[in-house]
Scaffold this motif. Structure first.
Motif, PDB file in Angstrom:
ATOM      1  N   THR A  72       0.811  -1.218   0.000  1.00  0.00           N
ATOM      2  CA  THR A  72       0.000   0.000   0.000  1.00  0.00           C
ATOM      3  C   THR A  72       0.848   1.273   0.000  1.00  0.00           C
ATOM      4  O   THR A  72       0.304   2.368   0.110  1.00  0.00           O
ATOM      5  CB  THR A  72      -0.916   0.027   1.236  1.00  0.00           C
ATOM      6  N   SER A  73       2.174   1.119  -0.092  1.00  0.00           N
ATOM      7  CA  SER A  73       3.047   2.292  -0.089  1.00  0.00           C
ATOM      8  C   SER A  73       3.805   2.403  -1.411  1.00  0.00           C
ATOM      9  O   SER A  73       3.801   1.477  -2.229  1.00  0.00           O
ATOM     10  CB  SER A  73       4.043   2.220   1.076  1.00  0.00           C
ATOM     11  N   VAL A  74       4.428   3.566  -1.590  1.00  0.00           N
ATOM     12  CA  VAL A  74       5.223   3.822  -2.793  1.00  0.00           C
ATOM     13  C   VAL A  74       6.575   4.374  -2.376  1.00  0.00           C
ATOM     14  O   VAL A  74       6.662   5.254  -1.518  1.00  0.00           O
ATOM     15  CB  VAL A  74       4.511   4.837  -3.728  1.00  0.00           C
ATOM     16  N   LEU A  75       7.638   3.844  -2.984  1.00  0.00           N
ATOM     17  CA  LEU A  75       8.978   4.374  -2.765  1.00  0.00           C
ATOM     18  C   LEU A  75       9.352   5.282  -3.924  1.00  0.00           C
ATOM     19  O   LEU A  75       9.249   4.893  -5.085  1.00  0.00           O
ATOM     20  CB  LEU A  75      10.001   3.241  -2.654  1.00  0.00           C
ATOM     21  N   LEU A  76       9.742   6.511  -3.592  1.00  0.00           N
ATOM     22  CA  LEU A  76      10.197   7.465  -4.605  1.00  0.00           C
ATOM     23  C   LEU A  76      11.681   7.719  -4.405  1.00  0.00           C
ATOM     24  O   LEU A  76      12.118   8.030  -3.285  1.00  0.00           O
ATOM     25  CB  LEU A  76       9.459   8.798  -4.482  1.00  0.00           C
ATOM     26  N   THR A  77      12.448   7.594  -5.474  1.00  0.00           N
ATOM     27  CA  THR A  77      13.863   7.943  -5.428  1.00  0.00           C
ATOM     28  C   THR A  77      14.064   9.180  -6.286  1.00  0.00           C
ATOM     29  O   THR A  77      13.576   9.256  -7.416  1.00  0.00           O
ATOM     30  CB  THR A  77      14.741   6.789  -5.943  1.00  0.00           C
ATOM     31  N   LEU A  78      14.764  10.160  -5.721  1.00  0.00           N
ATOM     32  CA  LEU A  78      14.937  11.451  -6.380  1.00  0.00           C
ATOM     33  C   LEU A  78      16.411  11.817  -6.444  1.00  0.00           C
ATOM     34  O   LEU A  78      17.176  11.557  -5.518  1.00  0.00           O
ATOM     35  CB  LEU A  78      14.184  12.547  -5.634  1.00  0.00           C
ATOM     36  N   THR A  79      16.813  12.429  -7.546  1.00  0.00           N
ATOM     37  CA  THR A  79      18.173  12.924  -7.683  1.00  0.00           C
ATOM     38  C   THR A  79      18.188  14.427  -7.430  1.00  0.00           C
ATOM     39  O   THR A  79      17.254  15.141  -7.814  1.00  0.00           O
ATOM     40  CB  THR A  79      18.755  12.599  -9.075  1.00  0.00           C
TER      41      THR A  79
ATOM     42  N   PHE B  35      18.237  10.195  -3.106  1.00  0.00           N
ATOM     43  CA  PHE B  35      17.669   9.740  -1.839  1.00  0.00           C
ATOM     44  C   PHE B  35      16.280   9.170  -2.087  1.00  0.00           C
ATOM     45  O   PHE B  35      15.656   9.425  -3.128  1.00  0.00           O
ATOM     46  CB  PHE B  35      17.621  10.873  -0.809  1.00  0.00           C
ATOM     47  N   THR B  36      15.796   8.402  -1.122  1.00  0.00           N
ATOM     48  CA  THR B  36      14.514   7.713  -1.270  1.00  0.00           C
ATOM     49  C   THR B  36      13.603   8.040  -0.096  1.00  0.00           C
ATOM     50  O   THR B  36      14.055   8.121   1.048  1.00  0.00           O
ATOM     51  CB  THR B  36      14.725   6.187  -1.349  1.00  0.00           C
ATOM     52  N   VAL B  37      12.324   8.228  -0.398  1.00  0.00           N
ATOM     53  CA  VAL B  37      11.307   8.428   0.633  1.00  0.00           C
ATOM     54  C   VAL B  37      10.193   7.411   0.414  1.00  0.00           C
ATOM     55  O   VAL B  37       9.996   6.920  -0.705  1.00  0.00           O
ATOM     56  CB  VAL B  37      10.711   9.854   0.602  1.00  0.00           C
ATOM     57  N   SER B  38       9.483   7.097   1.484  1.00  0.00           N
ATOM     58  CA  SER B  38       8.355   6.175   1.403  1.00  0.00           C
ATOM     59  C   SER B  38       7.056   6.952   1.585  1.00  0.00           C
ATOM     60  O   SER B  38       6.910   7.722   2.537  1.00  0.00           O
ATOM     61  CB  SER B  38       8.479   5.095   2.488  1.00  0.00           C
ATOM     62  N   LEU B  39       6.117   6.752   0.667  1.00  0.00           N
ATOM     63  CA  LEU B  39       4.813   7.404   0.731  1.00  0.00           C
ATOM     64  C   LEU B  39       3.780   6.383   1.202  1.00  0.00           C
ATOM     65  O   LEU B  39       3.496   5.411   0.496  1.00  0.00           O
ATOM     66  CB  LEU B  39       4.416   7.946  -0.640  1.00  0.00           C
ATOM     67  N   VAL B  40       3.235   6.602   2.386  1.00  0.00           N
ATOM     68  CA  VAL B  40       2.229   5.680   2.922  1.00  0.00           C
ATOM     69  C   VAL B  40       0.876   5.982   2.288  1.00  0.00           C
ATOM     70  O   VAL B  40       0.699   6.990   1.590  1.00  0.00           O
ATOM     71  CB  VAL B  40       2.146   5.790   4.455  1.00  0.00           C
ATOM     72  N   ALA B  41      -0.079   5.117   2.535  1.00  0.00           N
ATOM     73  CA  ALA B  41      -1.396   5.228   1.894  1.00  0.00           C
ATOM     74  C   ALA B  41      -2.059   6.573   2.174  1.00  0.00           C
ATOM     75  O   ALA B  41      -2.663   7.175   1.274  1.00  0.00           O
ATOM     76  CB  ALA B  41      -2.298   4.085   2.374  1.00  0.00           C
ATOM     77  N   TYR B  42      -1.966   7.058   3.415  1.00  0.00           N
ATOM     78  CA  TYR B  42      -2.599   8.331   3.753  1.00  0.00           C
ATOM     79  C   TYR B  42      -2.008   9.469   2.927  1.00  0.00           C
ATOM     80  O   TYR B  42      -2.742  10.325   2.406  1.00  0.00           O
ATOM     81  CB  TYR B  42      -2.429   8.633   5.245  1.00  0.00           C
TER      82      TYR B  42
END
Length: 206
Positions: free
Chosen positions: A125-132, A164-171
């Motif tokens: 239910t989450s999404v990992l975004l990696t950004l430069t 770097f990477t962040v995790s986006l939870v369902a909310y």
């Protein structure tokens, strides 16, 4: 009566608005953003973070329940506001008031840099975004530290040399525009101001 902090936010998005009008005038760009909730919460002269950029409400239009902002060319140039098109959604947060819950971290609405999404992974239910991000800004990104992406306060999950990477939870996915991001998209980044303060304190006295 509530007192407002000067241009401060928490990175907790209150509403998602829609850009209804965008046009250039002599010395600035005009945005009109429709959102009934934000219209009811702020006054002319109030500060609102629009996808992470601190802007001042110039006018309220009752018929459209919309807010009008004048944006300086330098702000347009240094943020993703230049790319936002009519009909596009934007994250909105009103200025922090005394007594408000500080659910995220202290955010100023001053964009540090623009980053690019280079990877998007769905995990349950989450999404990992990696950004430069440019090296000058990456120095302030630390694992488990705070970062603001398009106005959203997030915790850094992983740090590499240039990304770097962040995790986006369902909310977060449901209540912000970050769910719309795809690889190749650009986003506004504000690093944690505390990191800059610490760096300043550690500078040798000349």
């Amino acid at each position: 009566m509530y007192l407002m902090f000067y241009n401060m936010f928490t990175g907790i998005i209150q509403s998602i608005g829609i850009l209804k009008e965008k046009h250039e005038e002599k010395k600035h760009v005009v945005f009109e953003i429709e959102d009934a909730l934000m219209y009811s919460q702020v006054q002319e002269g109030s500060s609102v973070a629009v996808s992470g950029v601190c802007l001042t409400v110039k006018e309220k239009k009752e018929d459209q329940k919309s807010l009008v902002f004048d944006i300086m060319p330098e702000t347009i140039k240094k943020t993703t506001l230049q790319d936002i098109k009519i009909g596009q959604q934007v994250n909105l947060e009103p200025g922090l008031k005394i007594g408000d819950e500080l659910g995220g971290h202290l955010v100023y609405g001053h964009v540090t840099a623009v980053a690019e999404v280079i990877k998007k992974e769905t995990q349950d239910t989450s999404v990992l975004l990696t950004l430069t991000l440019d090296s000058a800004s990456m120095r302030y990104i630390v694992s488990e530290g705070s970062v603001t992406i398009n106005g959203v306060s997030l915790t850094v999950a992983r740090v590499e040399e240039n990304d770097f990477t962040v995790s986006l939870v369902a909310y977060t996915l449901e209540h912000t525009t970050l769910s719309n991001l795809e690889e190749g998209n650009s986003v506004n980044i504000e690093v944690d101001m505390m990191a800059k303060y610490v760096e300043k304190l550690l500078e040798p006295i000349k």
